[in-house]
Design a protein around this motif. Structure first.
Motif, PDB file in Angstrom:
ATOM      1  N   UNK A  11       0.819  -1.205   0.000  1.00 50.22           N
ATOM      2  CA  UNK A  11       0.000   0.000   0.000  1.00 50.22           C
ATOM      3  C   UNK A  11       0.860   1.265   0.000  1.00 50.22           C
ATOM      4  N   UNK A  12       0.307   2.314  -0.601  1.00 50.37           N
ATOM      5  CA  UNK A  12       0.815   3.670  -0.409  1.00 50.37           C
ATOM      6  C   UNK A  12      -0.089   4.336   0.616  1.00 50.37           C
ATOM      7  N   UNK A  13       0.502   4.787   1.712  1.00 50.16           N
ATOM      8  CA  UNK A  13      -0.248   5.299   2.859  1.00 50.16           C
ATOM      9  C   UNK A  13       0.049   6.778   3.033  1.00 50.16           C
ATOM     10  N   UNK A  14      -0.977   7.558   3.293  1.00 46.31           N
ATOM     11  CA  UNK A  14      -0.832   8.981   3.628  1.00 46.31           C
ATOM     12  C   UNK A  14      -1.259   9.193   5.072  1.00 46.31           C
ATOM     13  N   UNK A  15      -0.357   9.769   5.884  1.00 42.44           N
ATOM     14  CA  UNK A  15      -0.758  10.226   7.215  1.00 42.44           C
ATOM     15  C   UNK A  15      -0.936  11.734   7.160  1.00 42.44           C
ATOM     16  N   UNK A  16      -2.138  12.179   7.459  1.00 42.50           N
ATOM     17  CA  UNK A  16      -2.483  13.603   7.417  1.00 42.50           C
ATOM     18  C   UNK A  16      -2.249  14.214   8.801  1.00 42.50           C
ATOM     19  N   UNK A  17      -1.658  15.414   8.839  1.00 44.59           N
ATOM     20  CA  UNK A  17      -1.343  16.027  10.126  1.00 44.59           C
ATOM     21  C   UNK A  17      -0.391  15.158  10.901  1.00 44.59           C
ATOM     22  N   UNK A  18       0.707  14.786  10.264  1.00 46.93           N
ATOM     23  CA  UNK A  18       1.537  13.689  10.750  1.00 46.93           C
ATOM     24  C   UNK A  18       2.290  13.983  12.041  1.00 46.93           C
ATOM     25  N   UNK A  19       2.541  15.244  12.350  1.00 44.17           N
ATOM     26  CA  UNK A  19       3.286  15.527  13.579  1.00 44.17           C
ATOM     27  C   UNK A  19       4.676  14.941  13.521  1.00 44.17           C
ATOM     28  N   UNK A  45      -3.509   4.586  -1.299  1.00 45.26           N
ATOM     29  CA  UNK A  45      -4.461   3.520  -0.995  1.00 45.26           C
ATOM     30  C   UNK A  45      -5.151   3.714   0.343  1.00 45.26           C
ATOM     31  N   UNK A  46      -4.442   4.324   1.301  1.00 46.12           N
ATOM     32  CA  UNK A  46      -4.965   4.484   2.658  1.00 46.12           C
ATOM     33  C   UNK A  46      -4.654   5.885   3.154  1.00 46.12           C
ATOM     34  N   UNK A  47      -5.632   6.531   3.759  1.00 49.85           N
ATOM     35  CA  UNK A  47      -5.415   7.798   4.474  1.00 49.85           C
ATOM     36  C   UNK A  47      -5.636   7.537   5.952  1.00 49.85           C
ATOM     37  N   UNK A  48      -4.660   7.947   6.756  1.00 56.56           N
ATOM     38  CA  UNK A  48      -4.731   7.841   8.207  1.00 56.56           C
ATOM     39  C   UNK A  48      -4.749   9.244   8.809  1.00 56.56           C
ATOM     40  N   UNK A  49      -5.521   9.414   9.871  1.00 57.18           N
ATOM     41  CA  UNK A  49      -5.667  10.738  10.463  1.00 57.18           C
ATOM     42  C   UNK A  49      -6.007  10.562  11.938  1.00 57.18           C
ATOM     43  N   UNK A  50      -5.255  11.208  12.816  1.00 55.74           N
ATOM     44  CA  UNK A  50      -5.537  11.121  14.257  1.00 55.74           C
ATOM     45  C   UNK A  50      -5.491  12.505  14.878  1.00 55.74           C
ATOM     46  N   UNK A  51      -6.605  12.919  15.469  1.00 57.96           N
ATOM     47  CA  UNK A  51      -6.683  14.185  16.217  1.00 57.96           C
ATOM     48  C   UNK A  51      -6.203  15.350  15.369  1.00 57.96           C
ATOM     49  N   UNK A  52      -6.748  15.452  14.172  1.00 59.42           N
ATOM     50  CA  UNK A  52      -6.383  16.520  13.233  1.00 59.42           C
ATOM     51  C   UNK A  52      -7.600  17.368  12.882  1.00 59.42           C
ATOM     52  N   UNK A  53      -8.712  16.729  12.535  1.00 62.72           N
ATOM     53  CA  UNK A  53      -9.900  17.479  12.125  1.00 62.72           C
ATOM     54  C   UNK A  53     -10.453  18.337  13.248  1.00 62.72           C
ATOM     55  N   UNK A  54     -10.195  17.944  14.487  1.00 58.46           N
ATOM     56  CA  UNK A  54     -10.679  18.716  15.625  1.00 58.46           C
ATOM     57  C   UNK A  54     -10.084  20.124  15.641  1.00 58.46           C
ATOM     58  N   UNK A  55      -8.943  20.308  14.967  1.00 56.83           N
ATOM     59  CA  UNK A  55      -8.315  21.625  14.891  1.00 56.83           C
ATOM     60  C   UNK A  55      -8.666  22.377  13.615  1.00 56.83           C
ATOM     61  N   UNK A  56      -9.371  21.737  12.701  1.00 57.63           N
ATOM     62  CA  UNK A  56      -9.629  22.334  11.396  1.00 57.63           C
ATOM     63  C   UNK A  56     -10.847  23.243  11.435  1.00 57.63           C
ATOM     64  N   UNK A 113     -10.139   5.099   4.280  1.00 55.95           N
ATOM     65  CA  UNK A 113      -9.859   6.134   5.273  1.00 55.95           C
ATOM     66  C   UNK A 113     -10.055   5.548   6.667  1.00 55.95           C
ATOM     67  N   UNK A 114      -9.108   5.806   7.565  1.00 54.42           N
ATOM     68  CA  UNK A 114      -9.222   5.372   8.953  1.00 54.42           C
ATOM     69  C   UNK A 114      -8.760   6.526   9.836  1.00 54.42           C
ATOM     70  N   UNK A 115      -9.669   7.006  10.698  1.00 56.01           N
ATOM     71  CA  UNK A 115      -9.303   8.154  11.527  1.00 56.01           C
ATOM     72  C   UNK A 115      -9.866   8.023  12.933  1.00 56.01           C
ATOM     73  N   UNK A 116      -9.261   8.783  13.833  1.00 61.80           N
ATOM     74  CA  UNK A 116      -9.759   8.936  15.196  1.00 61.80           C
ATOM     75  C   UNK A 116      -9.757  10.412  15.524  1.00 61.80           C
ATOM     76  N   UNK A 117     -10.853  10.881  16.123  1.00 61.50           N
ATOM     77  CA  UNK A 117     -10.924  12.266  16.575  1.00 61.50           C
ATOM     78  C   UNK A 117     -11.487  12.315  17.993  1.00 61.50           C
ATOM     79  N   UNK A 118     -10.867  13.091  18.877  1.00 56.07           N
ATOM     80  CA  UNK A 118     -11.425  13.263  20.224  1.00 56.07           C
ATOM     81  C   UNK A 118     -12.660  14.146  20.178  1.00 56.07           C
TER      82      UNK A 118
END
Length: 296
Positions: free
Chosen positions: A56-64, A126-137, A157-162
């Motif tokens: 897979x080609x993976x993208x981590x958004x808001x990677x820190x 192929x995959x977008x990963x995102x953790x605790x990013x949209x909460x700041x958008x 897409x697989x994400x987690x948001x608080x």
């Protein structure tokens, strides 16, 4: 306890990098180690629910610091590729320094806002990963639309948001800690903190699902998990985190907030009461978050 170095929220050259390097754990290696141990199962869950597959080609958004993305690259194997994206130029420079040389030829680091992902080609991952990013958008719906744009057909897409607004406890508590006789000063100290980083109108599971649907995702699933329980007695590392850590990059520390809101003697008393509450375990924790998966 002695106050660590660092800058007040927003005062440094880049508060997001300052938070990564110091603010989130008050510069305490013990706190960082505990945080890493806490996050590892969450990372594994995000990778499982994508799922990330070999090649897979993976993208981590808001990677820190890129920890989630680099873990995904291990699963993707020698044929896999990783794109790490962050909006902060300083964080992107830090990310490039952190990429292990052994995988550098399979990792790209780009600077791009989450709302546009302008640095990532359409249909390239192929995959977008995102953790605790949209909460700041300020525009989480636009961010989800951008994630859909960069995914290939059959992408995941697989994400987690608080869900920050669930975290509030009793009115006189501070970060869930019962300050007893000092509870009357809590509203003034809380007022120094910015509103919960939840975007316009607050981030909710329902809003995320609706935004994912509008973005064109064919399959959307959201699972909300909430937890409440008593706080155990804390040690020196937890006291340091409570007094000198930042709950998010936009927030002051408890020490900064107390010294801003209260006269010096009352601020000192407030911070002593907070330390005592941490050490004795007086208070209750509440947390909630949403796991969301979607496919193109």
């Amino acid at each position: 306890m002695a106050e660590p170095g660092g800058t007040a929220a927003g005062d440094g050259p880049d508060p997001w990098l300052d938070w990564l390097l110091l603010g989130r754990d008050a510069g305490d290696p013990a706190v960082r180690s505990r945080s890493d141990a806490f996050l590892r199962p969450l990372f594994e869950r995000l990778l499982d629910q994508a799922p990330v597959r070999a090649g897979d080609t993976v993208l981590e958004v808001g990677a820190g610091e890129g920890a989630l993305g680099l873990l995904a690259l291990e699963r993707a194997g020698p044929a896999g590729r990783l794109v790490l994206s962050d909006f902060s130029a300083a964080v992107v420079a830090h990310l490039r320094e952190r990429v292990p040389p052994a995988v550098a030829d399979r990792v790209s680091v780009v600077q791009s806002p989450v709302e546009t992902l302008a640095g990532v080609a359409e249909g390239s991952v192929d995959v977008v990963l995102c953790r605790s990013v949209l909460v700041y958008s300020a525009a989480p719906a636009a961010a989800l639309a951008s994630m859909a744009r960069v995914l290939r057909p059959g992408g995941r897409l697989s994400l987690f948001e608080p869900l920050w607004r669930f975290h509030e406890t009793a009115a006189g508590d501070f970060a869930g800690r019962d300050l007893g006789a000092l509870a009357g000063d809590v509203p003034a100290v809380k007022a120094v903190f910015p509103a919960p980083p939840a975007g316009p109108g607050g981030l909710t599971a329902g809003a995320l699902v609706a935004a994912a649907e509008a973005a064109g995702f064919a399959r959307v699933r959201a699972l909300v998990e909430a937890e409440s329980g008593p706080l155990p007695p804390g040690d020196d590392a937890q006291v340091r985190q409570a007094l000198h850590g930042r709950p998010n990059p936009r927030a002051p520390t408890a020490t900064e907030a107390a010294r801003t809101a209260l006269p010096p003697e009352r601020a000192d008393a407030f911070l002593r009461a907070l330390e005592d509450a941490v050490r004795t375990g007086r208070g209750r924790t509440r947390s909630a978050g949403v796991y969301l998966t979607a496919g193109t």
